[in-house]
Design a protein around this motif. Structure first.
Motif, PDB file in Angstrom:
ATOM      1  N   ASP A 125      46.106  36.973  33.577  1.00  0.00           N
ATOM      2  CA  ASP A 125      46.183  37.418  32.175  1.00  0.00           C
ATOM      3  C   ASP A 125      45.971  38.921  32.028  1.00  0.00           C
ATOM      4  OD1 ASP A 125      46.510  34.772  31.310  1.00  0.00           O
ATOM      5  OD2 ASP A 125      44.342  34.452  31.230  1.00  0.00           O
ATOM      6  N   PHE A 126      45.520  39.581  33.086  1.00  0.00           N
ATOM      7  CA  PHE A 126      45.191  41.004  32.989  1.00  0.00           C
ATOM      8  C   PHE A 126      46.454  41.861  32.928  1.00  0.00           C
ATOM      9  CE2 PHE A 126      41.105  40.302  35.700  1.00  0.00           C
ATOM     10  CZ  PHE A 126      40.486  39.704  34.614  1.00  0.00           C
ATOM     11  N   ASP A 127      46.406  42.912  32.088  1.00  0.00           N
ATOM     12  CA  ASP A 127      47.423  43.946  32.213  1.00  0.00           C
ATOM     13  C   ASP A 127      47.026  44.840  33.386  1.00  0.00           C
ATOM     14  OD1 ASP A 127      45.429  45.717  31.291  1.00  0.00           O
ATOM     15  OD2 ASP A 127      46.163  45.648  29.227  1.00  0.00           O
ATOM     16  N   GLU A 128      47.877  45.782  33.733  1.00  0.00           N
ATOM     17  CA  GLU A 128      47.623  46.575  34.938  1.00  0.00           C
ATOM     18  C   GLU A 128      46.325  47.378  34.848  1.00  0.00           C
ATOM     19  OE1 GLU A 128      49.152  46.534  37.851  1.00  0.00           O
ATOM     20  OE2 GLU A 128      50.468  44.954  37.081  1.00  0.00           O
ATOM     21  N   ALA A 129      46.053  47.917  33.676  1.00  0.00           N
ATOM     22  CA  ALA A 129      44.832  48.710  33.516  1.00  0.00           C
ATOM     23  C   ALA A 129      43.585  47.846  33.692  1.00  0.00           C
ATOM     24  CB  ALA A 129      44.818  49.390  32.149  1.00  0.00           C
ATOM     25  N   THR A 130      43.604  46.653  33.096  1.00  0.00           N
ATOM     26  CA  THR A 130      42.463  45.744  33.228  1.00  0.00           C
ATOM     27  C   THR A 130      42.315  45.272  34.660  1.00  0.00           C
ATOM     28  OG1 THR A 130      42.801  44.995  30.947  1.00  0.00           O
ATOM     29  CG2 THR A 130      41.432  43.608  32.356  1.00  0.00           C
ATOM     30  N   LEU A 131      43.435  45.010  35.317  1.00  0.00           N
ATOM     31  CA  LEU A 131      43.394  44.598  36.726  1.00  0.00           C
ATOM     32  C   LEU A 131      42.750  45.679  37.590  1.00  0.00           C
ATOM     33  CD1 LEU A 131      44.163  42.595  38.964  1.00  0.00           C
ATOM     34  CD2 LEU A 131      46.401  43.751  39.086  1.00  0.00           C
ATOM     35  N   ASP A 173      45.601  40.863  47.050  1.00  0.00           N
ATOM     36  CA  ASP A 173      45.613  42.330  47.123  1.00  0.00           C
ATOM     37  C   ASP A 173      44.200  42.901  47.035  1.00  0.00           C
ATOM     38  OD1 ASP A 173      48.332  42.149  47.342  1.00  0.00           O
ATOM     39  OD2 ASP A 173      48.763  42.811  45.285  1.00  0.00           O
ATOM     40  N   ILE A 174      43.374  42.327  46.167  1.00  0.00           N
ATOM     41  CA  ILE A 174      41.986  42.792  46.060  1.00  0.00           C
ATOM     42  C   ILE A 174      41.236  42.494  47.351  1.00  0.00           C
ATOM     43  CG2 ILE A 174      39.778  42.444  44.879  1.00  0.00           C
ATOM     44  CD1 ILE A 174      41.401  41.926  42.304  1.00  0.00           C
ATOM     45  N   ASN A 194      32.845  48.662  30.931  1.00  0.00           N
ATOM     46  CA  ASN A 194      31.411  48.892  31.029  1.00  0.00           C
ATOM     47  C   ASN A 194      30.803  48.159  32.228  1.00  0.00           C
ATOM     48  OD1 ASN A 194      30.605  50.754  28.947  1.00  0.00           O
ATOM     49  ND2 ASN A 194      31.160  49.190  27.444  1.00  0.00           N
ATOM     50  N   SER A 195      31.402  47.026  32.603  1.00  0.00           N
ATOM     51  CA  SER A 195      30.964  46.349  33.827  1.00  0.00           C
ATOM     52  C   SER A 195      31.146  47.271  35.016  1.00  0.00           C
ATOM     53  CB  SER A 195      31.777  45.067  34.053  1.00  0.00           C
ATOM     54  OG  SER A 195      31.601  44.144  33.019  1.00  0.00           O
ATOM     55  N   ALA A 196      32.293  47.915  35.077  1.00  0.00           N
ATOM     56  CA  ALA A 196      32.578  48.836  36.187  1.00  0.00           C
ATOM     57  C   ALA A 196      31.588  49.996  36.197  1.00  0.00           C
ATOM     58  CB  ALA A 196      34.011  49.352  36.084  1.00  0.00           C
ATOM     59  N   THR A 240      40.627  47.913  36.653  1.00  0.00           N
ATOM     60  CA  THR A 240      39.205  47.996  36.328  1.00  0.00           C
ATOM     61  C   THR A 240      38.435  46.846  36.967  1.00  0.00           C
ATOM     62  OG1 THR A 240      39.781  49.028  34.210  1.00  0.00           O
ATOM     63  CG2 THR A 240      37.533  48.214  34.449  1.00  0.00           C
ATOM     64  N   PHE A 241      39.027  45.659  36.941  1.00  0.00           N
ATOM     65  CA  PHE A 241      38.386  44.513  37.588  1.00  0.00           C
ATOM     66  C   PHE A 241      38.287  44.742  39.095  1.00  0.00           C
ATOM     67  CE2 PHE A 241      38.618  40.395  39.754  1.00  0.00           C
ATOM     68  CZ  PHE A 241      37.449  39.820  39.275  1.00  0.00           C
ATOM     69  N   ALA A 242      39.338  45.287  39.677  1.00  0.00           N
ATOM     70  CA  ALA A 242      39.314  45.592  41.112  1.00  0.00           C
ATOM     71  C   ALA A 242      38.213  46.610  41.427  1.00  0.00           C
ATOM     72  CB  ALA A 242      40.672  46.109  41.562  1.00  0.00           C
ATOM     73  N   ALA A 243      38.005  47.563  40.530  1.00  0.00           N
ATOM     74  CA  ALA A 243      36.933  48.541  40.712  1.00  0.00           C
ATOM     75  C   ALA A 243      35.564  47.855  40.676  1.00  0.00           C
ATOM     76  CB  ALA A 243      37.014  49.619  39.641  1.00  0.00           C
TER      77      ALA A 243
END
Length: 199
Positions: A82-88, A124-125, A39-41, A90-93
């Protein structure tokens, strides 16, 4: 959630749109602190789109800057490992929508002496912003620790931008060979970097 983003899309009054942007920045902070990156994204993405429209674009950019400088974003960035790939992703977005100022929240991870998972993900971000991120990387080059200077040289070199030359030249004046080696190494085109003074 959809109500406030819908309001932003349809609002045509500049003052009210600016107020909505302020509210959305606060909401994004709360969502980041709660770990609700999806939802942040969504919220940040709508602010980014609104910043490219004609209604209160400065207010939209200011709202994104507020989130980019927030403790909430820094706290979220502290959990990179701690992020899984999907969360990573989303955070990058979220960072992409905020803009290169989001790099500031990654500074603690970018100050690592070794290539930890936090460092690699923050690197990477950061690199996704390209030359737009340079002004948010240069402060790392002024850190007293050699490995932070090395990391800054690596990030600046990866931009392949002429705008990074002056800072990289400063890195070549460092006495630590580990910094010098990184400042003059690929991917930066060596021909663009002058030799060390006295050489």
């Amino acid at each position: 959630m959809l109500l406030i983003t819908d309001l932003l899309r349809i609002e045509e009054n500049e003052a009210r749109a600016a107020d909505i942007a302020t509210d959305m920045a606060a909401l994004a902070d709360d969502l980041l602190l709660s770990g609700d990156f999806a939802n942040s994204a969504l919220v940040l993405g709508e602010l980014r789109k609104a910043s490219e429209r004609t209604i209160a674009p400065k207010a939209m950019r200011a709202a994104l800057t507020t989130v980019g400088e927030s403790i909430a974003l820094r706290e979220a960035a502290s959990m990179l490992s701690d992020f899984d790939e999907a969360t990573l992703d989303t955070f990058a977005a979220c960072c992409k929508s905020i803009g290169p100022i989001a790099i500031r929240s990654l500074h603690p991870a970018l100050q690592s002496e070794t290539e930890t998972l936090d460092y690699v993900r923050a690197r990477d971000i950061t690199q996704r912003f390209g030359k737009a991120g340079i002004s948010f990387i240069v402060s790392l080059a002024d850190d007293n620790r050699w490995f932070v200077q090395r990391n800054a040289a690596s990030l600046l070199g990866a931009t392949r931008s002429p705008d990074a030359v002056s800072t990289l030249q400063g890195s070549l004046r460092r006495s630590d060979p580990r910094v010098l080696r990184q400042a003059a190494s690929p991917p930066w085109p060596a021909s663009r970097i002058p030799p060390r003074p006295g050489r």
